[in-house]
Design a protein around this motif. Structure first.
Motif, PDB file in Angstrom:
ATOM      1  N   UNK A  14      50.998  40.702  45.833  1.00 24.81           N
ATOM      2  CA  UNK A  14      49.689  40.576  45.388  1.00 24.81           C
ATOM      3  C   UNK A  14      49.469  41.999  45.087  1.00 24.81           C
ATOM      4  N   UNK A  15      49.820  43.047  45.883  1.00 32.05           N
ATOM      5  CA  UNK A  15      49.491  44.580  45.599  1.00 32.05           C
ATOM      6  C   UNK A  15      50.138  44.579  44.381  1.00 32.05           C
ATOM      7  N   UNK A  47      46.584  28.863  44.541  1.00 29.63           N
ATOM      8  CA  UNK A  47      45.139  29.167  44.581  1.00 29.63           C
ATOM      9  C   UNK A  47      44.877  30.442  44.878  1.00 29.63           C
ATOM     10  N   UNK A  48      43.898  30.967  43.941  1.00 29.42           N
ATOM     11  CA  UNK A  48      43.714  32.431  43.861  1.00 29.42           C
ATOM     12  C   UNK A  48      42.710  32.742  45.046  1.00 29.42           C
ATOM     13  N   UNK A  49      43.060  33.814  45.827  1.00 34.79           N
ATOM     14  CA  UNK A  49      42.084  34.469  46.877  1.00 34.79           C
ATOM     15  C   UNK A  49      41.819  35.744  46.663  1.00 34.79           C
ATOM     16  N   UNK A  50      40.727  36.233  47.381  1.00 36.15           N
ATOM     17  CA  UNK A  50      40.216  37.612  47.253  1.00 36.15           C
ATOM     18  C   UNK A  50      40.655  38.165  48.661  1.00 36.15           C
ATOM     19  N   UNK A  51      40.976  39.533  48.535  1.00 37.99           N
ATOM     20  CA  UNK A  51      41.406  40.238  49.698  1.00 37.99           C
ATOM     21  C   UNK A  51      41.100  41.709  49.539  1.00 37.99           C
ATOM     22  N   UNK A  52      40.742  42.465  50.596  1.00 35.33           N
ATOM     23  CA  UNK A  52      40.402  43.902  50.429  1.00 35.33           C
ATOM     24  C   UNK A  52      41.633  44.893  50.630  1.00 35.33           C
ATOM     25  N   UNK A  53      41.670  45.715  49.674  1.00 31.48           N
ATOM     26  CA  UNK A  53      42.543  46.590  49.763  1.00 31.48           C
ATOM     27  C   UNK A  53      41.783  48.171  49.565  1.00 31.48           C
ATOM     28  N   UNK A  54      42.364  48.890  50.982  1.00 36.57           N
ATOM     29  CA  UNK A  54      41.431  50.112  51.224  1.00 36.57           C
ATOM     30  C   UNK A  54      39.868  49.920  50.586  1.00 36.57           C
ATOM     31  N   UNK A  55      39.313  48.975  50.988  1.00 37.74           N
ATOM     32  CA  UNK A  55      37.945  48.924  50.700  1.00 37.74           C
ATOM     33  C   UNK A  55      37.564  47.958  49.059  1.00 37.74           C
ATOM     34  N   UNK A  56      38.504  48.234  48.371  1.00 34.60           N
ATOM     35  CA  UNK A  56      38.385  47.593  47.252  1.00 34.60           C
ATOM     36  C   UNK A  56      38.642  46.085  47.177  1.00 34.60           C
ATOM     37  N   UNK A  57      37.986  45.447  46.389  1.00 36.37           N
ATOM     38  CA  UNK A  57      38.401  43.789  46.432  1.00 36.37           C
ATOM     39  C   UNK A  57      39.492  43.505  45.319  1.00 36.37           C
ATOM     40  N   UNK A  58      40.349  42.734  45.708  1.00 35.28           N
ATOM     41  CA  UNK A  58      41.595  42.476  44.921  1.00 35.28           C
ATOM     42  C   UNK A  58      41.771  41.065  44.813  1.00 35.28           C
ATOM     43  N   UNK A  92      42.937  34.532  52.428  1.00 31.48           N
ATOM     44  CA  UNK A  92      41.653  35.023  51.830  1.00 31.48           C
ATOM     45  C   UNK A  92      41.162  35.824  52.869  1.00 31.48           C
ATOM     46  N   UNK A  93      40.393  37.084  52.388  1.00 36.75           N
ATOM     47  CA  UNK A  93      39.800  37.558  53.227  1.00 36.75           C
ATOM     48  C   UNK A  93      40.510  38.775  54.186  1.00 36.75           C
ATOM     49  N   UNK A  94      41.871  38.831  53.873  1.00 36.21           N
ATOM     50  CA  UNK A  94      42.662  39.747  54.537  1.00 36.21           C
ATOM     51  C   UNK A  94      42.049  41.036  54.286  1.00 36.21           C
TER      52      UNK A  94
END
Lengths: 110, 105, 526
Positions: B39-40, B17-28, B89-91
């Motif tokens: 993921x990073x 399952x694909x999820x979205x998270x934030x990395x230094x303010x960007x959505x990845x 998701x949402x981390x």
């Protein structure tokens, strides 16, 4: 027991090396030069080194650098690495949050 | 870095399952349950943190939670080993400077 | 404070720990196994290559499959495995403290087995902390567990089995291995593992080490140089490679801190700090046992046997088995272990240069120095013959404990005999039918089928092929020699991908008939 004064005399003064800036302990950012210099200040065992420079005291607990620190001390003392007194092993063996440790053995009281 | 979609021995990578998270303010984007570090890496992020004394970059080194070089700030908590912490998701994932989220602290 | 009691506590759910727990559970014990990782199996699930040994060691089965079998068995016999459970302390009175979630739990075992395995050694050089410098284990974890390429262009440091096997796995994952370097003057691991990557074109730089790694926030390049007799870089020998990843495979050390904390008598050896154990796996502290890499680095196959030995010993120690029963079991397992500890790579030969095989044949020096057997060296080995029609050519040139090829050939063409470290020999009286079972069964991928004359001027070579995409019949490309250099043009004439080959596809190429003893790999034309 090692005669520290005699040993210090035997190994001579600290001489700077070309690779002294090389990082050895990744966690606490301790360099080879710092460790070599410490040996010349009378730090001969891994246990003492841990307390003196904090090498091997970071999050990984010396997992990565232990062997390297040992060989640097050995080469500075001009002995085989097996002659360097290793650090003692004590709990906790892995990083653990203070709040968890504090609760060990029952809920803590204010 | 590329993900391996098909492997000569392990076969096709199972669908996750694909999820979205934030990395230094960007959505990845990443896959749920994979290590945050994976993921990073897929997104090309190499430096996870900058050290306290020499301010040098560090990233994945052992990938099994032992060396603690890949720690970051996750959901506000510092020193989280991203190589063994499953992505949700949402981390909110932030580069760690020393033990803080701000470069100058 | 609550203390939970167990017959048997096992620390580490890797091959040794699980094997021990299974052995004991079969006799009625209720072992509990703690592991700090989220998944059991230790490093087995990263091992995607076929294992060596004989049937009893699960030879030719891939590591992760062995891991699955162990887990199934553990479940079947009711072994309790607690994951994400970090043992933070072990005390002489056999008390174990375990961090699970947000608390520390206390356990007491009548017997405790420490099977904590090993950790990777590291070396430092300028730039070794830069993102992109990783351990070989990290590379395996990323590509084989998390399906992600560790890098695109990689330099491997270390020519032991880990460095060689991981290099091959990197190629399988689609990465480019630009070079393999080792400060030692000779390849440390199995020659067959080296040959597998050399024929893919990976250059070997023995007596070379890393001078520095370049890059700012990530690795962009690496410089290696030749080391002299004083282990220092010889000026002027530096070579630069553009890479994004540098992989370190410079050995393993036992993770024996818990044993030390429990006041077990330890020995400081070249291979690390290890507990003193007897033939039963018992340490100097009654009731505390050790098995697997924590008691000395070996292969996973050995760890599983050592685990079973400790499991049997603990079963007896706790009164679930008589001493006679235990000794019979220990003897049986000791024999299995002993067969794995034979040959050129036996523990007693570590670091030594073995110049002749047990058969009295000169070892290929090219293999030790460059990673492949030279064309003029290969003919002297008993697996290499010239016959009319199709026949196997076995390029297995060192005494290593492995014999699946012997059983794989139903025609009896391949002879190893009772001693599994003997070099496989071809019985020319027996007729090869070209089934290819031997090719797929060889964990070292060192068996080829060769037919000198299939049509005027041309012969065929069948080789093991574990890469994607699998070439198709009719594809045209080039044949590479054992050194990974182009030897001639080649055409794919047959591709066999049967389940029984377990992902080792058999690729047959047509080459000029004077090339059948040289062509050992196929590359599609760029």
């Amino acid at each position: 027991m090692t005669d520290i004064q005699a040993k210090l005399k035997e190994i001579g003064p600290f001489v700077e090396g070309a690779d002294d800036n090389l990082l050895v302990c990744r966690c606490e950012e301790v360099t080879k030069g710092q460790i070599r210099k410490a040996v010349h200040e009378g730090i001969f065992t891994l246990e003492e080194m841990r307390r003196y420079l904090r090498s091997g005291m970071g999050l990984c607990q010396g997992q990565t650098c232990g062997k390297m620190v040992k060989s640097i001390i050995a080469s500075e003392l001009k002995v085989s690495p097996s002659e360097v007194v290793p650090a003692s092993s004590r709990a906790p063996m892995r990083p653990i949050e203070m709040c968890i440790l504090a609760e060990d053995g029952g809920v803590s009281h204010e | 870095m590329e993900r391996i979609e098909n492997h000569p021995i392990l076969g096709e990578t199972p669908k996750r399952k694909k999820v979205t998270f934030s990395y230094d303010g960007k959505l990845l984007e990443g896959y749920e349950g994979e290590p945050i570090a994976a993921a990073l890496k897929a997104a090309g992020v190499m430096a996870h943190r900058y050290t306290a004394k020499k301010h040098e970059p560090r990233g994945i080194f052992c990938a099994i939670g032992r060396c603690t070089d890949c720690v970051m700030i996750v959901d506000g908590k510092p020193n989280i080993r991203t190589c063994i912490t499953p992505l949700e998701a949402g981390m909110v994932v932030q580069t760690q400077y020393g033990v803080s989220a701000k470069p100058d602290a | 404070m609550k203390i939970e009691r167990y017959d048997m506590i096992v620390i580490g759910a890797g091959p040794a720990g699980l094997s021990a727990a299974i052995e004991a559970a079969k006799k009625g014990l209720k072992p509990i196994v703690f592991d700090e990782n989220a998944k059991p199996g230790g490093q087995l699930f990263k091992q995607i290559h076929k294992f060596f040994g004989s049937k009893e060691h699960k030879a030719k089965v891939r590591g992760f499959k062995i891991g699955e079998e162990l887990l199934d068995e553990a479940e079947k016999y009711g072994v309790e495995v607690i994951l994400d459970a970090t043992v933070v302390g072990l005390y002489p009175e056999k008390e174990v403290t375990v961090k699970v979630g947000g608390s520390v739990r206390h356990y007491k075992g009548d017997a405790v087995l420490v099977a904590t395995g090993a950790s990777e050694n590291m070396v430092n050089f300028e730039g070794w902390t830069k993102p992109g410098v990783i351990g070989a284990g990290a590379a395996q974890t990323m590509m084989n567990l998390h399906h992600i390429k560790p890098g695109n262009r990689i330099l491997m440091l270390g020519s032991g089995n880990v460095g060689l096997v991981v290099s091959y796995q990197l190629l399988q994952a689609g990465c480019e291995v630009v070079a393999l370097a080792d400060a030692a003057p000779r390849v440390g691991g199995y020659g067959v593992h080296a040959a597998k990557i050399a024929r893919c074109g990976v250059p070997f730089y023995l007596s070379h080490t890393i001078v520095r790694v370049e890059g700012e926030d990530a690795v962009t390049g690496v410089v290696i140089g030749q080391v002299g007799a004083d282990w220092k870089i010889i000026p002027g020998t530096e070579k630069h490679f553009d890479v994004d990843t540098v992989c370190l495979a410079v050995g393993l050390s036992p993770m024996s801190q818990l044993l030390k904390q429990a006041e077990v008598k330890m020995n400081d050896t070249k291979g690390g700090h290890v507990p003193e154990i007897d033939r039963y796996g018992a340490t100097s502290v009654p009731g505390i046992y050790a098995a697997g890499d924590v008691s000395g680095i070996e292969e996973a196959s050995s760890a599983m046997i050592e685990g079973r030995m400790s499991g049997a010993s603990i079963t007896c120690y706790l009164g679930y088995m008589t001493e006679e029963e235990r000794d019979a079991r220990i003897e049986e397992l000791e024999n299995q272990l002993e067969t794995l500890r034979q040959g050129m790579f036996a523990p007693k030969n570590r670091g030594k240069l073995v110049e002749k095989t047990d058969e009295g044949i000169d070892v290929s020096m090219n293999l030790l120095n460059k990673g492949f057997v030279a064309d003029d060296e290969i003919e002297r080995f008993p697996g290499v013959t010239h016959q009319k029609g199709i026949h196997p050519v076995i390029e297995c040139t060192q005494n290593i404990p492995c014999n699946p090829c012997q059983d794989a050939c139903k025609m009896g063409c391949i002879r190893i005999g009772k001693n599994i470290t003997s070099l496989p020999a071809i019985d020319e009286e027996k007729k090869c039918i070209g089934c290819g079972m031997c090719v797929a069964s060889c964990s070292g991928q060192s068996i080829f089928l060769v037919e000198e004359d299939v049509e005027p001027g041309f012969g065929e070579v069948t080789m093991p092929y574990e890469f994607l995409p699998v070439p198709e019949v009719g594809d045209k490309g080039i044949a590479l020699g054992r050194d990974g250099k182009e030897v001639c043009k080649a055409e794919v004439t047959k591709v066999r991908c049967a389940p029984v080959f377990d992902h080792t596809n058999l690729l047959t190429i047509k080459v000029p008939n004077d090339m059948v003893m040289k062509a050992r790999f196929y590359k599609k034309e760029a």
